[in-house]
Design a protein around this motif. Structure first.
Motif, PDB file in Angstrom:
ATOM      1  N   GLY A  34       0.778  -1.230   0.000  1.00  0.00           N
ATOM      2  CA  GLY A  34       0.000   0.000   0.000  1.00  0.00           C
ATOM      3  C   GLY A  34       0.806   1.274   0.000  1.00  0.00           C
ATOM      4  O   GLY A  34       0.325   2.313   0.446  1.00  0.00           O
ATOM      5  N   ASP A  84      -4.044   1.590  -3.171  1.00  0.00           N
ATOM      6  CA  ASP A  84      -4.012   2.414  -1.963  1.00  0.00           C
ATOM      7  C   ASP A  84      -3.376   3.781  -2.200  1.00  0.00           C
ATOM      8  O   ASP A  84      -3.734   4.765  -1.544  1.00  0.00           O
ATOM      9  CB  ASP A  84      -3.215   1.708  -0.850  1.00  0.00           C
ATOM     10  N   SER A 135      -4.518  -4.181  -0.531  1.00  0.00           N
ATOM     11  CA  SER A 135      -4.008  -2.800  -0.633  1.00  0.00           C
ATOM     12  C   SER A 135      -4.107  -2.287  -2.073  1.00  0.00           C
ATOM     13  O   SER A 135      -3.322  -1.443  -2.488  1.00  0.00           O
ATOM     14  CB  SER A 135      -2.562  -2.734  -0.147  1.00  0.00           C
TER      15      SER A 135
END
Length: 172
Positions: A56, A96, A93
């Motif tokens: 992320g 992200d 993620s």
């Protein structure tokens, strides 16, 4: 309408996407490594793009230059976001990075435009998802590259129909 697309890219995937978006919006294209605070402020529409790395993280050049975005005056400015990620390998993620950019832009007073549906994606979590939608254009060049062209075209059409942007084009 004066549009600036600022992106970060290591492998070239996000750069290629940024070029397509810039061409579709007839925008100025700028790598984040060359950006100045004025580049974030001196346009009618600001488009920011980043791949998501690891679990992320923002692309490294964005990490290094994030202070520019944090210093920019974006009050009332339309800002659109796009990101690349891998929803299979990094399902928790996915994209992200654009969620991170979103939060900083909103803190600086930006009006986020170009939200997109999460339909057609398979991931478990994303900082880019808010109220059941992505905060911008989410692309998976690893698993869904065949959908990229259509997604970009639909997103550009959506952006050009946004009332705040239509008004900026009229006054330009």
């Amino acid at each position: 309408m004066n549009v600036t697309v600022i992106y970060g890219s290591d492998s070239g995937t996000t750069k290629a996407v940024a070029k397509k978006i810039a061409a579709g919006l007839q925008a100025r294209l700028l790598d984040i490594t060359a950006a100045k605070t004025a580049d974030f402020e001196g346009c009618d529409l600001l488009v920011l793009g980043s791949p998501t790395y690891g679990i992320g993280d923002l692309q490294i050049d964005w990490e290094d230059k994030l202070g520019l975005l944090r210093e920019a005056t974006l009050t009332g400015k339309p800002v659109a976001l796009f990101g690349t990620g891998d929803q299979a390998t990094y399902a928790d993620s996915f994209v992200d990075a654009i969620g991170i950019l979103h939060d900083i832009a909103v803190e600086r007073g930006a009006v986020i435009v170009g939200h997109t549906a999460t339909d057609g994606y398979s991931y478990t979590a994303s900082l880019a998802e808010r109220d059941g939608r992505f905060v911008g254009l989410a692309l998976d060049e690893d698993g869904q590259s065949s959908k990229t062209e259509a997604r970009i075209a639909a997103w550009i059409a959506q952006l050009t129909q946004t009332p705040a942007l239509s008004q900026a084009a009229v006054s330009a």
